[in-house]
Write a protein that holds these residues in place. Structure first.
Motif, short mmCIF file in Angstrom:
data_model
loop_
_atom_site.label_atom_id
_atom_site.label_comp_id
_atom_site.label_asym_id
_atom_site.label_seq_id
_atom_site.Cartn_x
_atom_site.Cartn_y
_atom_site.Cartn_z
N GLN A 106 0.83 -1.20 0.00
CA GLN A 106 0.00 0.00 0.00
C GLN A 106 0.87 1.26 0.00
OE1 GLN A 106 -2.26 -0.97 3.52
NE2 GLN A 106 -3.99 -1.78 2.35
N ALA A 107 1.95 1.23 0.78
CA ALA A 107 2.85 2.38 0.84
C ALA A 107 3.49 2.64 -0.52
CB ALA A 107 3.93 2.14 1.89
N LEU A 108 3.89 1.59 -1.19
CA LEU A 108 4.51 1.75 -2.51
C LEU A 108 3.50 2.25 -3.55
CD1 LEU A 108 6.88 -1.35 -2.70
CD2 LEU A 108 7.40 0.99 -2.00
N ASN A 109 2.24 1.84 -3.41
CA ASN A 109 1.21 2.34 -4.32
C ASN A 109 1.06 3.86 -4.20
OD1 ASN A 109 0.60 -0.17 -5.40
ND2 ASN A 109 -1.07 -0.57 -3.96
N ILE A 110 1.07 4.36 -2.96
CA ILE A 110 0.97 5.81 -2.77
C ILE A 110 2.25 6.50 -3.23
CG2 ILE A 110 0.62 7.66 -1.08
CD1 ILE A 110 -1.86 6.02 -1.62
#
Length: 331
Positions: A106-110
């Motif tokens: 999720q962090a990498l998506n943002i």
């Protein structure tokens, strides 16, 4: 943000988002409260239930869930799974638990969505500027030290493997800008799936998520701290998170330097933004986006919010504030 049990005063600025479904009627339900400590802060829950609830058991389940997140994702605990990754040898394969891997994804998506304005690989810079667990000398880092931080590996260097990650040389992750929001979402889901609970408001360290309505038929009202005008929002099937410089900062040459690090400079952001409040169905996303918008600065952030339909309230160090088009639609 702070919950308020009263209806908004006539002179308040009231934000009411569109509801995708009609909330369940909570009339006649009993009101309950839970609270505790996690992530070096406090958490609390208010919920309404239409039947007897084992509050002690629910309290224990909630605390156990939050403790599990902390044990996996804390960059400050020497025994956490995240620290195990951060201290692994270069190029080593590090198996990690599924929940932690989900938050990293999720962090990498943002990070991709914001072109690195949100960067989960800034732990070294966070610590070097004195905002981590390590004690450092006060003051501004030298240009040489900052250049050293800028030459580090970044989030694009992460290499996925089955059930884990390959540790890039020099990369250390910091999930503090997303893990608390993830915990709010998870705790909310525990309440949603508990038989008899009709509605709830969850708060962890100032980040909140609510569903349903109170026993009087009104929503859970939440006041947005720091807004130029007293502002309250009906938090129904919605989360809210704020990033800002009001609590963790230092002053250099008369300028407030916040704990939010700009990856492009490896230094506290000088965007001129004092705080950003973001509303989203997922608290983890609101959490990470608030950090990214702090780094982007006023004009870029407002353009980004308009392009992605993000409800956002931005307050500037100069004293004025901006509402994104999506948030203005709630007035």
């Amino acid at each position: 943000m702070t919950p308020t049990l009263h209806s908004p005063a006539p002179d308040n600025r009231v934000l009411i988002p569109d509801l995708h479904r009609r909330p369940e009627d909570a009339a006649g339900c009993a009101r309950h409260e839970l609270s505790g400590k996690a992530f070096a802060t406090t958490w609390q829950v208010v919920f309404h239930a239409d039947r007897a609830i084992d509050a002690i058991r629910l309290q224990s389940a909630a605390q156990a869930y939050l403790d599990r997140i902390d044990a996996q994702m804390s960059p400050y605990r020497v025994d956490s799974d995240l620290t195990r990754f951060n201290t692994a040898s270069d190029s080593a394969y590090v198996p990690l638990p599924p929940m932690l891997l989900q938050v990293i994804r999720q962090a990498l998506n943002i990070a991709r969505m914001t072109d690195g304005a949100y960067d989960p690989a800034l732990l070294e810079a966070v610590e070097a500027w004195g905002f981590g667990a390590k004690t450092v000398a006060p003051g501004v880092l030298s240009p040489v030290a900052v250049q050293g931080l800028k030459r580090r590996a970044d989030w694009r260097s992460l290499d996925w493997a089955a059930h884990g990650l390959i540790k890039p040389a020099g990369l250390r992750l910091d999930l503090c800008g997303i893990a608390k929001g993830y915990a709010v979402d998870g705790l909310t889901q525990i309440l949603r799936t508990t038989p008899g609970i009709r509605s709830a408001l969850v708060e962890i360290g100032g980040e909140l998520k609510g569903f349903g309505v109170r026993d009087d038929g009104l929503p859970y009202w939440v006041e947005i701290e720091g807004a130029n005008q007293r502002t309250v929002i009906a938090l129904c099937d919605l989360a809210v998170a704020t990033s800002g410089d009001s609590r963790r900062f230092f002053i250099h040459d008369g300028q407030i330097l916040s704990h939010t690090i700009d990856a492009a400079t490896a230094a506290p952001t000088r965007s001129g933004v004092s705080s950003v409040t973001v509303f989203d169905a997922a608290c983890w996303r609101a959490d990470a986006l608030a950090t990214a918008l702090m780094v982007m600065g006023e004009d870029t952030a407002m353009t980004f919010c308009a392009a992605h339909d993000i409800p956002c309230l931005m307050r500037m160090q100069a004293g004025h504030e901006r509402l994104s088009p999506a948030l203005e639609a709630w007035l």
